[in-house]
Scaffold this motif. Structure first.
Motif, PDB file in Angstrom:
ATOM      1  N   GLY A 202      -2.706 -15.147  -4.953  1.00 13.80           N
ATOM      2  CA  GLY A 202      -3.280 -13.907  -5.412  1.00 13.80           C
ATOM      3  C   GLY A 202      -2.471 -12.528  -5.468  1.00 13.80           C
ATOM      4  O   GLY A 202      -3.233 -11.541  -6.009  1.00 13.80           O
ATOM      5  N   VAL A 203      -1.299 -12.566  -5.259  1.00 10.34           N
ATOM      6  CA  VAL A 203      -0.600 -11.557  -5.403  1.00 10.34           C
ATOM      7  C   VAL A 203       0.171 -11.565  -6.609  1.00 10.34           C
ATOM      8  O   VAL A 203       0.660 -12.354  -7.192  1.00 10.34           O
ATOM      9  N   THR A 204       0.153 -10.270  -7.414  1.00  8.70           N
ATOM     10  CA  THR A 204       0.815 -10.067  -8.390  1.00  8.70           C
ATOM     11  C   THR A 204       2.569  -9.613  -8.147  1.00  8.70           C
ATOM     12  O   THR A 204       2.830  -8.600  -7.575  1.00  8.70           O
ATOM     13  N   SER A 205       3.158 -10.387  -8.673  1.00  7.40           N
ATOM     14  CA  SER A 205       4.784 -10.267  -8.507  1.00  7.40           C
ATOM     15  C   SER A 205       5.011  -9.003  -9.049  1.00  7.40           C
ATOM     16  O   SER A 205       4.949  -8.958 -10.601  1.00  7.40           O
ATOM     17  N   ARG A 206       5.714  -8.209  -8.363  1.00  8.05           N
ATOM     18  CA  ARG A 206       6.114  -6.814  -9.143  1.00  8.05           C
ATOM     19  C   ARG A 206       7.251  -6.301  -8.417  1.00  8.05           C
ATOM     20  O   ARG A 206       7.490  -6.462  -7.202  1.00  8.05           O
ATOM     21  N   ASN A 207       8.069  -5.241  -8.949  1.00  8.99           N
ATOM     22  CA  ASN A 207       9.026  -4.411  -8.048  1.00  8.99           C
ATOM     23  C   ASN A 207       8.141  -3.505  -7.482  1.00  8.99           C
ATOM     24  O   ASN A 207       7.204  -3.054  -7.586  1.00  8.99           O
ATOM     25  N   ASN A 208       8.742  -3.630  -6.232  1.00 10.84           N
ATOM     26  CA  ASN A 208       8.363  -2.455  -5.020  1.00 10.84           C
ATOM     27  C   ASN A 208       9.423  -2.191  -4.126  1.00 10.84           C
ATOM     28  O   ASN A 208      10.487  -2.505  -4.399  1.00 10.84           O
ATOM     29  N   ARG A 209       9.105  -1.557  -2.947  1.00 10.62           N
ATOM     30  CA  ARG A 209      10.002  -1.198  -2.189  1.00 10.62           C
ATOM     31  C   ARG A 209       9.187  -1.086  -0.500  1.00 10.62           C
ATOM     32  O   ARG A 209       8.218  -1.042  -0.412  1.00 10.62           O
ATOM     33  N   PHE A 210      10.361  -1.224   0.533  1.00 13.95           N
ATOM     34  CA  PHE A 210       9.943  -1.044   1.718  1.00 13.95           C
ATOM     35  C   PHE A 210      10.864  -0.171   2.305  1.00 13.95           C
ATOM     36  O   PHE A 210      12.073   0.167   1.949  1.00 13.95           O
ATOM     37  N   ILE A 211      10.122   0.813   3.251  1.00 20.30           N
ATOM     38  CA  ILE A 211      10.747   1.900   3.984  1.00 20.30           C
ATOM     39  C   ILE A 211      10.788   1.853   5.317  1.00 20.30           C
ATOM     40  O   ILE A 211       9.809   1.895   5.944  1.00 20.30           O
ATOM     41  N   ALA A 212      11.939   1.902   5.934  1.00 18.81           N
ATOM     42  CA  ALA A 212      12.096   2.221   7.199  1.00 18.81           C
ATOM     43  C   ALA A 212      12.510   3.677   7.419  1.00 18.81           C
ATOM     44  O   ALA A 212      13.559   4.071   6.969  1.00 18.81           O
TER      45      ALA A 212
ATOM     46  N   ILE B 144      -7.754  -8.527  -2.191  1.00 21.93           N
ATOM     47  CA  ILE B 144      -7.726  -8.084  -3.559  1.00 21.93           C
ATOM     48  C   ILE B 144      -9.013  -7.803  -3.941  1.00 21.93           C
ATOM     49  O   ILE B 144      -9.796  -8.817  -3.825  1.00 21.93           O
ATOM     50  N   LEU B 145      -9.347  -6.729  -4.447  1.00 17.83           N
ATOM     51  CA  LEU B 145     -10.540  -6.172  -4.873  1.00 17.83           C
ATOM     52  C   LEU B 145     -10.471  -6.177  -6.443  1.00 17.83           C
ATOM     53  O   LEU B 145      -9.586  -5.733  -7.211  1.00 17.83           O
ATOM     54  N   SER B 146     -11.425  -6.671  -7.150  1.00 18.52           N
ATOM     55  CA  SER B 146     -11.577  -6.564  -8.581  1.00 18.52           C
ATOM     56  C   SER B 146     -11.653  -5.046  -9.360  1.00 18.52           C
ATOM     57  O   SER B 146     -11.885  -4.296  -8.571  1.00 18.52           O
ATOM     58  N   PRO B 147     -11.290  -4.968 -10.750  1.00 22.88           N
ATOM     59  CA  PRO B 147     -11.581  -3.482 -11.013  1.00 22.88           C
ATOM     60  C   PRO B 147     -12.909  -2.888 -10.835  1.00 22.88           C
ATOM     61  O   PRO B 147     -12.869  -1.843 -10.577  1.00 22.88           O
TER      62      PRO B 147
ATOM     63  N   LEU C 170      10.540  -8.668   4.481  1.00 21.52           N
ATOM     64  CA  LEU C 170       9.984  -9.753   3.901  1.00 21.52           C
ATOM     65  C   LEU C 170       8.639  -9.967   3.622  1.00 21.52           C
ATOM     66  O   LEU C 170       8.161 -10.437   2.572  1.00 21.52           O
ATOM     67  N   HIS C 171       7.738  -9.303   4.670  1.00 19.85           N
ATOM     68  CA  HIS C 171       6.304  -9.190   4.646  1.00 19.85           C
ATOM     69  C   HIS C 171       6.092  -8.381   3.200  1.00 19.85           C
ATOM     70  O   HIS C 171       5.068  -8.658   2.496  1.00 19.85           O
ATOM     71  N   SER C 172       6.625  -7.335   3.219  1.00 20.66           N
ATOM     72  CA  SER C 172       6.538  -6.537   2.170  1.00 20.66           C
ATOM     73  C   SER C 172       6.690  -7.019   0.736  1.00 20.66           C
ATOM     74  O   SER C 172       5.818  -6.883  -0.139  1.00 20.66           O
ATOM     75  N   MET C 173       7.768  -7.995   0.749  1.00 22.87           N
ATOM     76  CA  MET C 173       8.316  -8.616  -0.669  1.00 22.87           C
ATOM     77  C   MET C 173       7.128  -9.586  -0.829  1.00 22.87           C
ATOM     78  O   MET C 173       6.743  -9.992  -1.952  1.00 22.87           O
ATOM     79  N   GLN C 174       6.504 -10.377   0.185  1.00 24.33           N
ATOM     80  CA  GLN C 174       5.692 -11.544   0.037  1.00 24.33           C
ATOM     81  C   GLN C 174       4.248 -10.873  -0.676  1.00 24.33           C
ATOM     82  O   GLN C 174       3.471 -11.669  -1.231  1.00 24.33           O
ATOM     83  N   THR C 175       4.005  -9.807  -0.198  1.00 21.14           N
ATOM     84  CA  THR C 175       2.745  -9.146  -0.762  1.00 21.14           C
ATOM     85  C   THR C 175       2.950  -8.130  -1.673  1.00 21.14           C
ATOM     86  O   THR C 175       1.956  -7.483  -2.244  1.00 21.14           O
ATOM     87  N   CYS C 176       4.262  -7.753  -2.059  1.00 22.38           N
ATOM     88  CA  CYS C 176       4.624  -6.810  -3.223  1.00 22.38           C
ATOM     89  C   CYS C 176       4.042  -5.545  -2.868  1.00 22.38           C
ATOM     90  O   CYS C 176       3.169  -4.830  -4.175  1.00 22.38           O
ATOM     91  N   THR C 177       3.602  -5.069  -1.555  1.00 26.58           N
ATOM     92  CA  THR C 177       2.937  -3.579  -1.472  1.00 26.58           C
ATOM     93  C   THR C 177       4.161  -2.832  -0.889  1.00 26.58           C
ATOM     94  O   THR C 177       5.091  -3.200  -0.356  1.00 26.58           O
TER      95      THR C 177
ATOM     96  N   GLU D  96      -4.551   0.969  -4.341  1.00 27.78           N
ATOM     97  CA  GLU D  96      -5.869   0.051  -4.283  1.00 27.78           C
ATOM     98  C   GLU D  96      -5.741  -0.430  -2.558  1.00 27.78           C
ATOM     99  O   GLU D  96      -6.823  -0.704  -1.956  1.00 27.78           O
ATOM    100  N   HIS D  97      -4.661  -0.623  -1.723  1.00 27.11           N
ATOM    101  CA  HIS D  97      -4.532  -1.051  -0.688  1.00 27.11           C
ATOM    102  C   HIS D  97      -4.984   0.083   0.441  1.00 27.11           C
ATOM    103  O   HIS D  97      -5.850   0.003   1.213  1.00 27.11           O
ATOM    104  N   GLU D  98      -4.532   1.180  -0.069  1.00 25.77           N
ATOM    105  CA  GLU D  98      -5.112   2.586   0.750  1.00 25.77           C
ATOM    106  C   GLU D  98      -6.854   2.558   0.524  1.00 25.77           C
ATOM    107  O   GLU D  98      -7.413   3.455   1.451  1.00 25.77           O
ATOM    108  N   LEU D  99      -7.145   2.381  -0.664  1.00 21.98           N
ATOM    109  CA  LEU D  99      -8.633   2.550  -0.714  1.00 21.98           C
ATOM    110  C   LEU D  99      -9.344   1.594  -0.022  1.00 21.98           C
ATOM    111  O   LEU D  99     -10.386   2.056   0.531  1.00 21.98           O
ATOM    112  N   VAL D 100      -8.896   0.573  -0.010  1.00 21.81           N
ATOM    113  CA  VAL D 100      -9.527  -0.509   0.921  1.00 21.81           C
ATOM    114  C   VAL D 100      -9.498   0.085   2.337  1.00 21.81           C
ATOM    115  O   VAL D 100     -10.512  -0.116   3.198  1.00 21.81           O
ATOM    116  N   LEU D 101      -8.377   0.371   2.805  1.00 21.71           N
ATOM    117  CA  LEU D 101      -8.391   0.874   4.374  1.00 21.71           C
ATOM    118  C   LEU D 101      -9.184   2.119   4.490  1.00 21.71           C
ATOM    119  O   LEU D 101     -10.060   2.109   5.775  1.00 21.71           O
TER     120      LEU D 101
END
Length: 416
Positions: free
Chosen positions: A163-173, A288-291, A58-65, A266-271
């Motif tokens: 602020g999150v862009t709604s998009r298709n994504n996935r969560f992996i266990a 969220i960082l700008s371009p 659910l956290h992955s879905m809420q952040t679309c990451t 972009e998330h890995e870049l921030v880390l």
């Protein structure tokens, strides 16, 4: 440039020379499970044993990451695999496995996959598409296929964070892999070195499974070995969204200095920016960082690490930063366009369009880094920036592995 001008560039992609490539190290099978309202509301998916998995999904879905949970309890993970044994379908997985199958399908005649303890079904899939295998275990022993659970979701199933862009994504266990899955045994190093002289590219992954400085040192030595006596070899390492500071710091201190190229979102870049002390604040959950901020961050990482190449992929646009002495900007632009088209095709959508937000992002970057020396290409006194808007595929049926398809395609076709 408007979308018609970018479409013309996409329509006129040049034929690319594709380099013989090594891929390693993480290969497995993925069980692809489509998340539906019925699944989220089902009684079994609300069982106590699945509570943490559900919460992380659910956290992955809420952040679309694209998040991944490494399940350290083997018995718990076995429960998960039993519960979902009849769900979804199996495909090749792991960054190296996905890249290997894709690159072979692109027509590269020589793709060598370095892996460890590969199972029979995984081996069959790789060999059937023409991938050559180098088993780090030397063929000793019989191993079952390792299966990861990949939950793919479409937008709209749950409300997304501000602020999150709604998009298709996935969560992996996935089960926690051992460091040996990334490390070449000492007694295999000489034979390995002798067998890779014909390769010009190495697309490597799996460094999230390393823990100690000694393990990271060994992995770094492997990268150096691949480049020894081979001036044509370029080593690319693919990042993942891990938040463990020990792993991130090991990656920065040991792997980045010996790599030629990295790929990240972009998330890995921030880390990485925070771990390199290039940003003062702790990374926020939904930062969220700008371009312009992302391009500046990519430049800072390249300057501090001395990387030859950095490839950043976001939903709307792709960015490549290269040191000027290694840059062939028109070839890199062509490679990014080629990779973007490959990803849109792999996503299997019903309609495609060039991202308007991606075009706007390039216009924002132009205000700070412009003027462009040609469409999508910027240069300062140390680095060249290549930037394109993505092709957005609508109503896609696949999200898993698209980043690996993108990164590997752009890397092997780039002439840096």
């Amino acid at each position: 440039m408007d979308d018609r001008a970018w479409q013309k560039l996409y329509d006129n992609i040049s034929t690319l020379p594709l380099n013989p490539t090594i891929v390693g190290f993480n290969v497995n099978l993925d069980r692809i499970i489509t998340v539906t309202p019925a699944l989220l509301g089902s009684a079994f998916f609300n069982l106590p044993v699945l509570s943490e998995l559900r919460s992380r999904l659910l956290h992955s879905m809420q952040t679309c990451t694209a998040e991944e949970w490494f399940v350290t309890d083997p018995q718990l993970y076995q429960q998960f695999t039993r519960i979902f044994a009849d769900s979804g379908h199996l495909v090749i997985g792991g960054q190296a496995g996905i890249a290997a199958v894709h690159l072979a399908s692109m027509g590269i005649s020589d793709v060598l996959c370095i892996t460890h303890s590969v199972g029979p079904d995984t081996k069959k899939i790789l060999e059937n598409v023409g991938v050559h295998l180098l088993d780090l275990n030397g063929g000793r022993g019989h191993f079952s296929d390792t299966i990861h659970l990949v939950f793919e979701y479409a937008p709209g199933l749950v409300p997304v964070a501000d602020g999150v862009t709604s998009r298709n994504n996935r969560f992996i266990a996935s089960p926690a892999h051992t460091p040996e899955s990334v490390l070449i045994p000492g007694d295999k190093m000489d034979a390995f070195s002798a067998g890779i002289s014909q390769y010009a590219r190495a697309f490597l992954s799996g460094y999230q499974y390393l823990q100690t400085d000694e393990e990271f040192d060994r992995a770094a030595e492997q990268c150096l070995l691949m480049k020894k006596n081979n001036d044509r070899m370029r080593v690319h390492v693919e990042c993942v969204s891990v938040t463990d500071n020990k792993i991130i710091n090991g990656f920065i201190q040991h792997i980045l200095p010996v790599a030629d190229s990295i790929g990240l979102n972009e998330h890995e870049l921030v880390l990485l920016l925070h771990s390199l002390n290039l940003q003062n604040e702790e990374p926020g959950i939904f930062e969220i960082l700008s371009p312009v901020q992302l391009v500046k961050g990519a430049l800072e990482i390249c300057k501090k690490s001395r990387l030859k190449r950095l490839h950043l992929h976001t939903f709307r646009y792709y960015v490549q930063v290269l040191r000027n002495e290694y840059a062939n900007p028109e070839a890199s632009l062509n490679a990014l366009l080629f990779a973007s088209r490959a990803v849109a095709q792999a996503a299997q959508g019903t309609h495609r369009e060039i991202s308007p937000a991606g075009i706007s992002a390039i216009e924002e970057v132009d205000k700070i880094f412009g003027p462009q020396i040609s469409p999508g290409i910027f240069r300062n006194n140390t680095h060249t920036i290549v930037m394109i808007p993505t092709i957005i595929a609508k109503d896609i049926t696949k999200s898993s592995g698209l980043g690996d398809i993108l990164s590997s395609s752009a890397f092997v076709s780039d002439q840096f």
